[in-house]
Design a protein around this motif. Structure first.
Motif, PDB file in Angstrom:
ATOM      1  N   SER A  25       0.837  -1.200   0.000  1.00  0.00           N
ATOM      2  CA  SER A  25       0.000   0.000   0.000  1.00  0.00           C
ATOM      3  C   SER A  25       0.870   1.246   0.000  1.00  0.00           C
ATOM      4  N   LYS A  27       0.082   5.329   1.075  1.00  0.00           N
ATOM      5  CA  LYS A  27      -0.895   6.286   1.596  1.00  0.00           C
ATOM      6  C   LYS A  27      -0.310   7.689   1.507  1.00  0.00           C
ATOM      7  N   THR A  28      -0.997   8.575   0.784  1.00  0.00           N
ATOM      8  CA  THR A  28      -0.567   9.960   0.711  1.00  0.00           C
ATOM      9  C   THR A  28      -0.983  10.668   1.989  1.00  0.00           C
ATOM     10  N   LYS A  67       4.482  10.521   1.768  1.00  0.00           N
ATOM     11  CA  LYS A  67       3.757   9.276   1.518  1.00  0.00           C
ATOM     12  C   LYS A  67       4.272   8.200   2.456  1.00  0.00           C
TER      13      LYS A  67
END
Length: 78
Positions: free
Chosen positions: A24, A26-27, A33
């Protein structure tokens, strides 16, 4: 253990490195990130999490790199 020591320890138990998969990304903000990877070895995976930061010129890895063969210890499973 340092990152190098971690990789040597994992290779002695899990065999040669085979590649990786992004689990994964995620920003957090336009310049940050959080990345979760699965590093694949002959006999099993190693999971890692790290923060990437955009400096304005390139992405760099910052902060603490976390490693574990147990995905529950690394991945956000919520």
């Amino acid at each position: 253990l340092s990152g190098v020591d971690t990789f040597k320890n994992v290779e002695s138990r899990y065999g040669a490195y085979q590649g990786y998969q992004v689990v994964s990304s995620k920003t957090i903000s336009p310049s940050a990130k959080l990345i979760n990877l699965q590093l694949n070895y002959e006999k099993g995976p190693l999971f890692t999490r790290f923060l990437c930061y955009w400096t304005g010129a390139s992405w760099i890895v910052t902060g603490r790199l976390s490693f574990n063969t147990d995905p529950a210890e690394i991945l956000d499973t919520q």
